[in-house]
Design a protein around this motif. Structure first.
Motif, mmCIF file in Angstrom:
data_model
loop_
_atom_site.group_PDB
_atom_site.id
_atom_site.type_symbol
_atom_site.label_atom_id
_atom_site.label_comp_id
_atom_site.label_asym_id
_atom_site.label_seq_id
_atom_site.Cartn_x
_atom_site.Cartn_y
_atom_site.Cartn_z
ATOM 1 N N ALA A 66 0.863 -1.177 0.000
ATOM 2 C CA ALA A 66 0.000 0.000 0.000
ATOM 3 C C ALA A 66 0.897 1.223 0.000
ATOM 4 O O ALA A 66 1.896 1.267 0.718
ATOM 5 C CB ALA A 66 -0.893 -0.011 1.242
ATOM 6 N N LEU A 67 0.547 2.200 -0.828
ATOM 7 C CA LEU A 67 1.378 3.392 -0.995
ATOM 8 C C LEU A 67 0.557 4.640 -0.693
ATOM 9 O O LEU A 67 -0.652 4.676 -0.937
ATOM 10 C CB LEU A 67 1.880 3.477 -2.441
ATOM 11 C CG LEU A 67 2.747 2.318 -2.937
ATOM 12 C CD1 LEU A 67 2.653 2.198 -4.442
ATOM 13 C CD2 LEU A 67 4.186 2.516 -2.507
ATOM 14 N N ARG A 68 1.258 5.647 -0.190
ATOM 15 C CA ARG A 68 0.629 6.949 -0.001
ATOM 16 C C ARG A 68 1.204 7.891 -1.051
ATOM 17 O O ARG A 68 2.409 7.968 -1.225
ATOM 18 C CB ARG A 68 0.928 7.455 1.410
ATOM 19 C CG ARG A 68 0.175 8.693 1.797
ATOM 20 C CD ARG A 68 -0.148 8.690 3.277
ATOM 21 N NE ARG A 68 -1.240 7.765 3.584
ATOM 22 C CZ ARG A 68 -2.532 8.109 3.601
ATOM 23 N NH1 ARG A 68 -2.895 9.341 3.325
ATOM 24 N NH2 ARG A 68 -3.466 7.222 3.902
ATOM 25 N N VAL A 94 4.199 12.128 -12.688
ATOM 26 C CA VAL A 94 5.011 11.303 -11.789
ATOM 27 C C VAL A 94 4.728 11.762 -10.361
ATOM 28 O O VAL A 94 4.634 12.959 -10.099
ATOM 29 C CB VAL A 94 6.522 11.456 -12.101
ATOM 30 C CG1 VAL A 94 7.376 10.768 -11.043
ATOM 31 C CG2 VAL A 94 6.842 10.875 -13.477
ATOM 32 N N SER A 95 4.552 10.821 -9.457
ATOM 33 C CA SER A 95 4.254 11.160 -8.063
ATOM 34 C C SER A 95 5.232 10.477 -7.129
ATOM 35 O O SER A 95 5.688 9.365 -7.406
ATOM 36 C CB SER A 95 2.839 10.702 -7.683
ATOM 37 O OG SER A 95 1.871 11.334 -8.475
ATOM 38 N N LEU A 96 5.486 11.145 -6.009
ATOM 39 C CA LEU A 96 6.257 10.493 -4.959
ATOM 40 C C LEU A 96 5.307 9.569 -4.197
ATOM 41 O O LEU A 96 4.299 10.019 -3.662
ATOM 42 C CB LEU A 96 6.860 11.532 -4.010
ATOM 43 C CG LEU A 96 7.596 10.948 -2.794
ATOM 44 C CD1 LEU A 96 8.745 10.046 -3.201
ATOM 45 C CD2 LEU A 96 8.087 12.061 -1.882
ATOM 46 N N MET A 97 5.608 8.274 -4.210
ATOM 47 C CA MET A 97 4.767 7.298 -3.513
ATOM 48 C C MET A 97 5.574 6.673 -2.395
ATOM 49 O O MET A 97 6.702 6.240 -2.594
ATOM 50 C CB MET A 97 4.270 6.233 -4.487
ATOM 51 C CG MET A 97 3.474 6.851 -5.631
ATOM 52 S SD MET A 97 2.436 5.685 -6.469
ATOM 53 C CE MET A 97 1.852 6.737 -7.843
ATOM 54 N N THR A 98 4.959 6.627 -1.222
ATOM 55 C CA THR A 98 5.670 6.181 -0.036
ATOM 56 C C THR A 98 4.996 4.947 0.546
ATOM 57 O O THR A 98 3.783 4.940 0.722
ATOM 58 C CB THR A 98 5.673 7.310 1.024
ATOM 59 O OG1 THR A 98 6.140 8.497 0.394
ATOM 60 C CG2 THR A 98 6.585 6.976 2.172
ATOM 61 N N ARG A 107 5.699 -0.042 12.036
ATOM 62 C CA ARG A 107 4.988 0.448 13.220
ATOM 63 C C ARG A 107 5.759 1.565 13.884
ATOM 64 O O ARG A 107 5.188 2.411 14.574
ATOM 65 C CB ARG A 107 4.742 -0.707 14.205
ATOM 66 C CG ARG A 107 3.678 -1.684 13.695
ATOM 67 C CD ARG A 107 3.199 -2.640 14.792
ATOM 68 N NE ARG A 107 4.233 -3.584 15.218
ATOM 69 C CZ ARG A 107 4.514 -4.715 14.565
ATOM 70 N NH1 ARG A 107 3.860 -5.037 13.481
ATOM 71 N NH2 ARG A 107 5.462 -5.521 15.016
ATOM 72 N N GLN A 108 7.077 1.609 13.664
ATOM 73 C CA GLN A 108 7.890 2.703 14.212
ATOM 74 C C GLN A 108 7.876 3.914 13.283
ATOM 75 O O GLN A 108 8.542 4.904 13.534
ATOM 76 C CB GLN A 108 9.339 2.236 14.415
ATOM 77 C CG GLN A 108 9.467 1.246 15.563
ATOM 78 C CD GLN A 108 10.844 0.603 15.617
ATOM 79 O OE1 GLN A 108 11.599 0.673 14.663
ATOM 80 N NE2 GLN A 108 11.155 -0.017 16.743
ATOM 81 N N GLY A 109 7.141 3.809 12.190
ATOM 82 C CA GLY A 109 6.976 4.959 11.311
ATOM 83 C C GLY A 109 7.966 5.031 10.168
ATOM 84 O O GLY A 109 8.042 6.041 9.478
ATOM 85 N N ASN A 110 8.720 3.966 9.931
ATOM 86 C CA ASN A 110 9.689 3.992 8.826
ATOM 87 C C ASN A 110 9.011 3.670 7.503
ATOM 88 O O ASN A 110 8.127 2.823 7.434
ATOM 89 C CB ASN A 110 10.808 2.979 9.079
ATOM 90 C CG ASN A 110 11.654 3.377 10.272
ATOM 91 O OD1 ASN A 110 11.947 4.558 10.449
ATOM 92 N ND2 ASN A 110 12.015 2.420 11.097
ATOM 93 N N SER A 111 9.458 4.362 6.462
ATOM 94 C CA SER A 111 8.841 4.153 5.153
ATOM 95 C C SER A 111 9.899 4.279 4.063
ATOM 96 O O SER A 111 11.021 4.719 4.306
ATOM 97 C CB SER A 111 7.711 5.154 4.927
ATOM 98 O OG SER A 111 8.214 6.472 4.994
ATOM 99 N N VAL A 112 9.506 3.852 2.865
ATOM 100 C CA VAL A 112 10.381 3.889 1.700
ATOM 101 C C VAL A 112 9.608 4.605 0.591
ATOM 102 O O VAL A 112 8.445 4.296 0.368
ATOM 103 C CB VAL A 112 10.733 2.460 1.221
ATOM 104 C CG1 VAL A 112 11.788 2.518 0.131
ATOM 105 C CG2 VAL A 112 11.184 1.584 2.355
ATOM 106 N N GLY A 113 10.278 5.518 -0.107
ATOM 107 C CA GLY A 113 9.583 6.262 -1.153
ATOM 108 C C GLY A 113 10.227 6.075 -2.512
ATOM 109 O O GLY A 113 11.411 5.743 -2.613
ATOM 110 N N ALA A 114 9.417 6.267 -3.549
ATOM 111 C CA ALA A 114 9.939 6.207 -4.917
ATOM 112 C C ALA A 114 9.079 7.106 -5.795
ATOM 113 O O ALA A 114 7.876 7.266 -5.544
ATOM 114 C CB ALA A 114 9.907 4.775 -5.448
ATOM 115 N N TYR A 115 9.699 7.684 -6.825
ATOM 116 C CA TYR A 115 8.944 8.453 -7.811
ATOM 117 C C TYR A 115 8.444 7.477 -8.872
ATOM 118 O O TYR A 115 9.236 6.768 -9.490
ATOM 119 C CB TYR A 115 9.820 9.546 -8.425
ATOM 120 C CG TYR A 115 10.020 10.697 -7.487
ATOM 121 C CD1 TYR A 115 9.102 11.746 -7.458
ATOM 122 C CD2 TYR A 115 11.081 10.722 -6.593
ATOM 123 C CE1 TYR A 115 9.255 12.796 -6.572
ATOM 124 C CE2 TYR A 115 11.250 11.765 -5.702
ATOM 125 C CZ TYR A 115 10.323 12.808 -5.698
ATOM 126 O OH TYR A 115 10.468 13.838 -4.814
#
Ligand SMILES: [Zn+2]
Length: 162
Positions: A66-68, A94-98, A107-115
């Motif tokens: 799931a991406l934001r 193009v969007s930044l999706m995280t 759960r600690q709030g870490n995420s990975v993003g990509a365009y």
């Protein structure tokens, strides 16, 4: 990729709760999707445009994330490139999706993003089934570009799940 059922889609998500996976909006036109031409299944929630989903086949079966989607600056004429398929778009193509990371890290709030292409149609751009204006000239064949996209996507998914 092989066609996925709604049940397989909901079971594939690695970075959301079971409740979220049960409720999320799955495309209604799975029967008519161009599965043979897809390196991954990607879609936006039509009722919640900040939500996007992506599922790829891996050695462990389908893996969904799931991406934001980061809000766009409207009216921008800036050109930007998708990190997966290297298609260049103008404006909000193009969007930044995280992706929240799976498990404890998430759960600690870490995420990975990509365009990524905002419509997540990378597979169709690569195969010339969808166009976004002039492409950067490359000497690679379509098959090599597809391979590169799959490798980049697999690396992204590993970052989400590791
Ligand atoms: Zn793309």
């Amino acid at each position: 990729m092989l066609a996925l059922t709604e049940r397989a889609i909901r079971a594939s998500f690695v970075n959301c709760t079971q409740g979220e996976a049960k409720r999320l909006a799955v495309p209604s036109d799975l029967q008519t999707h161009p599965w043979d031409d897809l390196d991954f299944l990607g879609w936006r929630d039509p009722a919640a445009p900040q939500r996007a989903y992506l599922i790829a086949e891996t050695d462990d079966g389908p893996v969904g994330v799931a991406l934001r989607v980061a809000p766009q600056q409207t009216g921008s004429t800036r050109r930007s490139m998708c990190s997966l398929c290297l298609t260049t778009h103008t404006g909000d193509g193009v969007s930044l999706m995280t992706a929240r990371k799976a498990g404890r890290e998430g759960r600690q709030g870490n995420s990975v993003g990509a365009y990524v292409c905002s419509d997540l149609a990378c597979s169709l751009y690569l195969r010339g089934r969808k166009h976004a204006g002039p492409r950067m000239h490359e000497t690679l064949s379509v098959e090599e570009k597809i391979e590169r996209t799959r490798t980049t996507l697999a690396a992204f998914l590993r970052k989400v799940t590791e």
